[in-house]
Design a protein around this motif. Sequence first.
Motif, PDB file in Angstrom:
ATOM      1  N   THR A 108     -23.965 -56.055 -17.031  1.00 48.49           N
ATOM      2  CA  THR A 108     -22.954 -56.702 -17.847  1.00 48.49           C
ATOM      3  C   THR A 108     -22.058 -55.359 -17.641  1.00 48.49           C
ATOM      4  O   THR A 108     -22.731 -54.226 -18.157  1.00 48.49           O
ATOM      5  CB  THR A 108     -23.103 -57.546 -19.039  1.00 48.49           C
ATOM      6  OG1 THR A 108     -23.763 -56.535 -19.801  1.00 48.49           O
ATOM      7  CG2 THR A 108     -24.403 -58.708 -18.791  1.00 48.49           C
ATOM      8  N   LYS A 109     -20.667 -55.811 -17.867  1.00 47.53           N
ATOM      9  CA  LYS A 109     -20.194 -54.372 -18.311  1.00 47.53           C
ATOM     10  C   LYS A 109     -20.228 -54.074 -19.396  1.00 47.53           C
ATOM     11  O   LYS A 109     -20.093 -52.464 -19.497  1.00 47.53           O
ATOM     12  CB  LYS A 109     -18.350 -54.723 -18.451  1.00 47.53           C
ATOM     13  CG  LYS A 109     -17.583 -53.915 -19.151  1.00 47.53           C
ATOM     14  CD  LYS A 109     -15.968 -54.476 -18.307  1.00 47.53           C
ATOM     15  CE  LYS A 109     -14.671 -52.991 -18.744  1.00 47.53           C
ATOM     16  NZ  LYS A 109     -15.109 -52.683 -20.431  1.00 47.53           N
TER      17      LYS A 109
ATOM     18  N   LYS B 267     -20.838 -46.575 -10.366  1.00 45.62           N
ATOM     19  CA  LYS B 267     -19.245 -47.328  -9.528  1.00 45.62           C
ATOM     20  C   LYS B 267     -20.537 -48.199  -8.692  1.00 45.62           C
ATOM     21  O   LYS B 267     -20.508 -49.552  -8.751  1.00 45.62           O
ATOM     22  CB  LYS B 267     -19.411 -46.644  -8.264  1.00 45.62           C
ATOM     23  CG  LYS B 267     -19.074 -47.202  -6.768  1.00 45.62           C
ATOM     24  CD  LYS B 267     -18.480 -46.309  -5.500  1.00 45.62           C
ATOM     25  CE  LYS B 267     -17.770 -46.359  -4.842  1.00 45.62           C
ATOM     26  NZ  LYS B 267     -17.165 -45.928  -3.490  1.00 45.62           N
TER      27      LYS B 267
ATOM     28  N   GLU C 258     -21.143 -50.699 -11.487  1.00 41.45           N
ATOM     29  CA  GLU C 258     -20.072 -52.022 -11.441  1.00 41.45           C
ATOM     30  C   GLU C 258     -20.229 -52.958  -9.673  1.00 41.45           C
ATOM     31  O   GLU C 258     -19.550 -53.940  -9.620  1.00 41.45           O
ATOM     32  CB  GLU C 258     -19.173 -51.171 -11.110  1.00 41.45           C
ATOM     33  CG  GLU C 258     -19.039 -50.324 -12.676  1.00 41.45           C
ATOM     34  CD  GLU C 258     -17.283 -50.094 -12.669  1.00 41.45           C
ATOM     35  OE1 GLU C 258     -16.746 -49.340 -11.570  1.00 41.45           O
ATOM     36  OE2 GLU C 258     -16.964 -49.965 -13.971  1.00 41.45           O
ATOM     37  N   HIS C 259     -20.920 -52.070  -8.745  1.00 40.33           N
ATOM     38  CA  HIS C 259     -21.237 -53.259  -7.272  1.00 40.33           C
ATOM     39  C   HIS C 259     -21.917 -53.656  -7.443  1.00 40.33           C
ATOM     40  O   HIS C 259     -21.849 -55.032  -6.900  1.00 40.33           O
ATOM     41  CB  HIS C 259     -21.849 -52.085  -6.506  1.00 40.33           C
ATOM     42  CG  HIS C 259     -21.516 -52.709  -5.173  1.00 40.33           C
ATOM     43  ND1 HIS C 259     -20.870 -52.678  -3.631  1.00 40.33           N
ATOM     44  CD2 HIS C 259     -23.428 -53.144  -4.889  1.00 40.33           C
ATOM     45  CE1 HIS C 259     -21.421 -53.202  -2.913  1.00 40.33           C
ATOM     46  NE2 HIS C 259     -22.794 -53.830  -3.008  1.00 40.33           N
TER      47      HIS C 259
ATOM     48  N   LEU D 107     -22.512 -55.831 -10.152  1.00 42.41           N
ATOM     49  CA  LEU D 107     -21.641 -57.435 -11.145  1.00 42.41           C
ATOM     50  C   LEU D 107     -21.255 -57.410 -10.405  1.00 42.41           C
ATOM     51  O   LEU D 107     -20.658 -58.286 -10.561  1.00 42.41           O
ATOM     52  CB  LEU D 107     -21.358 -55.879 -12.578  1.00 42.41           C
ATOM     53  CG  LEU D 107     -20.669 -56.913 -13.276  1.00 42.41           C
ATOM     54  CD1 LEU D 107     -21.089 -58.301 -14.041  1.00 42.41           C
ATOM     55  CD2 LEU D 107     -19.437 -55.497 -14.119  1.00 42.41           C
ATOM     56  N   ASN D 108     -19.812 -56.409  -9.676  1.00 36.64           N
ATOM     57  CA  ASN D 108     -19.187 -57.768  -8.616  1.00 36.64           C
ATOM     58  C   ASN D 108     -19.952 -58.450  -7.693  1.00 36.64           C
ATOM     59  O   ASN D 108     -19.017 -58.998  -7.391  1.00 36.64           O
ATOM     60  CB  ASN D 108     -17.961 -56.624  -9.005  1.00 36.64           C
ATOM     61  CG  ASN D 108     -17.282 -55.789  -9.799  1.00 36.64           C
ATOM     62  OD1 ASN D 108     -17.089 -56.492 -10.670  1.00 36.64           O
ATOM     63  ND2 ASN D 108     -17.210 -54.514  -9.359  1.00 36.64           N
ATOM     64  N   LYS D 109     -20.604 -57.808  -6.934  1.00 43.39           N
ATOM     65  CA  LYS D 109     -20.803 -58.399  -5.862  1.00 43.39           C
ATOM     66  C   LYS D 109     -21.985 -59.273  -6.479  1.00 43.39           C
ATOM     67  O   LYS D 109     -22.032 -60.485  -5.159  1.00 43.39           O
ATOM     68  CB  LYS D 109     -21.293 -56.659  -4.764  1.00 43.39           C
ATOM     69  CG  LYS D 109     -21.712 -57.834  -3.273  1.00 43.39           C
ATOM     70  CD  LYS D 109     -22.181 -56.475  -1.976  1.00 43.39           C
ATOM     71  CE  LYS D 109     -22.867 -57.580  -1.201  1.00 43.39           C
ATOM     72  NZ  LYS D 109     -22.926 -56.290   0.079  1.00 43.39           N
ATOM     73  N   HIS D 110     -22.699 -59.207  -6.982  1.00 47.06           N
ATOM     74  CA  HIS D 110     -24.124 -59.612  -7.129  1.00 47.06           C
ATOM     75  C   HIS D 110     -23.797 -60.645  -8.081  1.00 47.06           C
ATOM     76  O   HIS D 110     -25.279 -60.567  -8.913  1.00 47.06           O
ATOM     77  CB  HIS D 110     -25.390 -58.856  -6.642  1.00 47.06           C
ATOM     78  CG  HIS D 110     -25.165 -58.598  -6.106  1.00 47.06           C
ATOM     79  ND1 HIS D 110     -26.237 -59.005  -4.436  1.00 47.06           N
ATOM     80  CD2 HIS D 110     -24.796 -56.470  -5.469  1.00 47.06           C
ATOM     81  CE1 HIS D 110     -26.240 -58.368  -3.600  1.00 47.06           C
ATOM     82  NE2 HIS D 110     -25.656 -57.391  -4.142  1.00 47.06           N
ATOM     83  N   GLY D 111     -23.091 -60.659  -9.302  1.00 47.93           N
ATOM     84  CA  GLY D 111     -22.824 -61.357 -10.858  1.00 47.93           C
ATOM     85  C   GLY D 111     -23.746 -60.538 -11.378  1.00 47.93           C
ATOM     86  O   GLY D 111     -24.540 -61.040 -12.673  1.00 47.93           O
ATOM     87  N   GLY D 112     -24.007 -59.414 -11.413  1.00 43.97           N
ATOM     88  CA  GLY D 112     -25.365 -58.547 -12.367  1.00 43.97           C
ATOM     89  C   GLY D 112     -26.521 -58.984 -12.037  1.00 43.97           C
ATOM     90  O   GLY D 112     -27.532 -58.452 -12.756  1.00 43.97           O
TER      91      GLY D 112
END
Length: 204
Positions: A86-87, A110, A113-114, A116-121
């Motif tokens: 998570t963030k 980075k 965050e990849h 988190l953003n691509k795989h939903g965490g």
Amino acid sequence: LFISPGANFASSFNRWTPTTILLGTPAMDNILLLTDSYKVSHWRQYPPGTTTVYSYFESRGGKYDEVCFFGLQYFLKRYLSGVVVTKEKIDEAEGYYDGHFPPGFSFNRKGWEHILNKHGGKLPLKIKAVPEGTVVPTKNVLMTVENTDPECFWLTNYVETLLVQVWHPMTVCTHSREQKKVIAKYLDVTGDPGGLGFKLHDFG
């Protein structure tokens, strides 16, 4: 985290306190912090163009010629399954590592965050293993770990620190099995082996 079918198995460093990283505290729920210190910088050390890292675990041998594989399912379900990035956890880890490492250290924000953003965490990993309770001769593969996203080649060995904790329950299980074999042998010689199931137990 993908388990192959058929395979068994926003804080800053200034607000960080040493007690936060003790077993059972919130830090134990942050996958970014559950690794060896030196692994945090490995993402910068792989050869350019690396896309896949495939690792395996084995028992190299020891007192016994075989081991009883046990314990992986707990670690998969407790730490690696579902949304684990998570963030807030990224912010927490960045704050901790910025204080832990000397100036010039580059946190892999980075990369996380990849995920988190691509795989939903969820972790883009494929873990395969022999079924829990399987007795395996030493010097054989017990489980394998592989990244499923080429951007996350660094993740495979990042989780090694957590996964090697399986050695503890596996060692206990292997020792217990060997002790049970000795008990069974002498029950067979001197008494009734029917009571074997109660001869090795721990009420602690």
